[in-house]
Enzyme design. Structure first.
Site, PDB file in Angstrom:
ATOM      1  N   THR A  43      50.545  13.002  68.930  1.00 35.86           N
ATOM      2  CA  THR A  43      50.929  11.819  69.696  1.00 35.86           C
ATOM      3  C   THR A  43      52.421  11.793  69.996  1.00 35.86           C
ATOM      4  O   THR A  43      52.849  11.097  70.918  1.00 35.86           O
ATOM      5  CB  THR A  43      50.561  10.535  68.933  1.00 35.86           C
ATOM      6  N   GLY A 130      54.240  27.673  56.858  1.00 36.97           N
ATOM      7  CA  GLY A 130      52.918  27.828  57.444  1.00 36.97           C
ATOM      8  C   GLY A 130      51.883  26.855  56.942  1.00 36.97           C
ATOM      9  O   GLY A 130      50.700  27.004  57.224  1.00 36.97           O
ATOM     10  N   ALA A 131      52.321  25.816  56.205  1.00 36.95           N
ATOM     11  CA  ALA A 131      51.383  24.864  55.621  1.00 36.95           C
ATOM     12  C   ALA A 131      51.307  23.563  56.406  1.00 36.95           C
ATOM     13  O   ALA A 131      50.656  22.617  55.974  1.00 36.95           O
ATOM     14  CB  ALA A 131      51.776  24.571  54.172  1.00 36.95           C
ATOM     15  N   LEU A 133      53.784  21.511  56.939  1.00 38.03           N
ATOM     16  CA  LEU A 133      54.606  20.515  56.254  1.00 38.03           C
ATOM     17  C   LEU A 133      56.046  20.512  56.753  1.00 38.03           C
ATOM     18  O   LEU A 133      56.937  19.991  56.104  1.00 38.03           O
ATOM     19  CB  LEU A 133      54.570  20.765  54.741  1.00 38.03           C
ATOM     20  N   SER A 135      58.383  22.987  57.483  1.00 33.83           N
ATOM     21  CA  SER A 135      59.439  23.799  56.877  1.00 33.83           C
ATOM     22  C   SER A 135      60.540  24.105  57.882  1.00 33.83           C
ATOM     23  O   SER A 135      61.733  24.146  57.520  1.00 33.83           O
ATOM     24  CB  SER A 135      58.854  25.098  56.323  1.00 33.83           C
ATOM     25  N   GLU A 168      64.551  23.609  68.284  1.00 34.93           N
ATOM     26  CA  GLU A 168      63.220  24.220  68.173  1.00 34.93           C
ATOM     27  C   GLU A 168      62.574  24.389  69.547  1.00 34.93           C
ATOM     28  O   GLU A 168      61.921  25.394  69.812  1.00 34.93           O
ATOM     29  CB  GLU A 168      62.330  23.384  67.253  1.00 34.93           C
ATOM     30  N   ASP A 180      58.694  15.542  63.347  1.00 32.51           N
ATOM     31  CA  ASP A 180      59.071  16.279  62.145  1.00 32.51           C
ATOM     32  C   ASP A 180      60.546  16.112  61.832  1.00 32.51           C
ATOM     33  O   ASP A 180      60.945  15.879  60.682  1.00 32.51           O
ATOM     34  CB  ASP A 180      58.740  17.766  62.312  1.00 32.51           C
TER      35      ASP A 180
END
Length: 391
Positions: A43, A130-131, A133, A135, A168, A180
């Site tokens: 979203t 890669g989780a 979360l 990073s 990013e 994030d």
């Protein structure tokens, strides 16, 4: 990887390692956390609503300024030496590997007109890569905060988050939204962050699960995801196409009560499903906030599970391991569960009674073993502090 309990004390080790690497002491040590998103997925790039919370896991950076136009970066978590770059020569989408994240922040700061002449940076992170979360956002935000303070730029947390997102998007090449970076920069201990990603207005929402006898678990499936592989970008493009077809700037402008009519106006079934997910997930954020404000935290559980079904069926970003977490956890008595983050692997969250957390954990582990999957990593999500200076 350093244990998560050491995030606030690892500065002693990282400062020592900085001295070993570069031959002198750093000017300071900073930390920025990873995040887990309670509700509101895919979203943020639709100008919508999200509700992340910061984790105890964090990227920690020892940093010092340089005045000679050199940038040196090193990670304790990557098996290679110091990466040396020239800030004047940084080029978006260049092949700099993991170093693209801190280098991208330097590029974004300089591109915005801030006089960053160089730096020596040593990083270590407890955020699982890669989780799902965040990073990468943790690396970006800790770099941005350190350089803002060292170069006395005086940048607000929201500005740091936007610059980190630009790093990013434009430099690394991942078309992520701002959630994030905002979570890493702005979250506070004991709270979730209710964020409007259009104007970055936000509210800290008390989220003390322990006081209510509840626990939020993170289940890292250990299935690595990579947002740069095109699937994420394809869904973003599909959402943007849906907004154009509906004549709105972004899908957040479609209210949930307008959804049936909006879907009838769309002929492409894939775009219809993407629009259905985004509009309904924005509504799930609103419902979750209302429940939390009313103190009915347990009722959030079914909203999470509903959100997972939408991510699985409409957005199609789940995977067998994530689906198994949700099924096994809810069958074992969890109040609700869903995948979190970009999907295609990564992590799920599970809301459960505290005294049932062990039972739920064992049920998920047993289900993974029976399916022949790699054993998951399960840990509590404790709402933690956002980016900060440690030393």
């Amino acid at each position: 990887m350093t244990d998560i309990a050491q995030t606030d004390t690892v500065h002693t080790d990282i400062a020592r390692d900085f001295r070993r690497l570069y031959g002198y002491a750093p000017e300071g040590v900073w930390a920025a956390p990873g995040r887990v998103n309670l509700i509101g997925e895919y979203t943020d790039f639709n100008d919508g609503f999200v509700m992340p919370l910061a984790l105890p896991h964090a990227a920690v950076a020892a940093v010092a300024r340089r005045s000679d136009g050199r940038l040196r970066v090193h990670s304790a978590d990557v098996g290679q030496g110091v990466v040396e770059l020239a800030p004047d020569e940084l080029v978006p989408r260049s092949d700099t590997g993991w170093a693209a994240y801190p280098a991208g922040v330097v590029w974004a700061l300089r591109d915005a007109g801030h006089p960053v002449t160089g730096a020596d940076i040593h990083l270590a992170s407890t955020v699982p890569t890669g989780a799902g979360l965040s990073s990468s956002a943790a690396l970006e935000v800790v770099t941005a905060l350190a350089l803002s303070e060292l170069y006395e730029l005086g940048l607000a947390r929201e500005v740091l988050a936007v610059l980190a997102q630009r790093a990013e998007n434009a430099f690394v090449g991942v078309p992520c939204g701002v959630m994030d970076q905002m979570a890493s920069a702005c979250c506070t201990e004991g709270h979730a962050l209710h964020l409007d990603t259009r104007d970055l207005s936000h509210r800290q929402v008390p989220f003390d699960l322990a006081a209510r006898g509840l626990r939020l678990l993170v289940v890292d499936t250990r299935v690595k995801h990579a947002l740069g592989d095109g699937a994420y970008a394809e869904r973003r493009a599909g959402c943007e196409a849906g907004a154009r077809a509906l004549g709105v700037r972004a899908l957040r402008e479609i209210d949930h009560v307008q959804l049936p009519d909006a879907l009838r106006r769309l002929s492409d079934e894939t775009i219809r499903s993407y629009v259905r997910h985004v509009v309904s997930d924005n509504d799930r954020v609103r419902r979750t906030i209302a429940l939390l404000d009313a103190g009915d935290v347990r009722a959030v559980g079914p909203v999470l599970t509903e959100g997972h079904a939408s991510l699985r069926d409409d957005l199609r970003v789940s995977c067998p391991e994530l689906d198994l977490v949700v099924a096994a956890a809810t069958e074992a008595g969890a109040l609700g569960a869903r995948m979190t983050g970009g999907g295609f692997g990564g992590s799920a969250i599970v809301l459960t009674e505290a005294d049932g957390a062990e039972t739920v954990t064992k049920a998920v582990e047993a289900a993974f073993a029976a399916a022949g999957f790699t054993a998951p990593r399960v840990f509590p999500a404790v709402p933690s502090a956002g980016a900060r200076r440690l030393a």
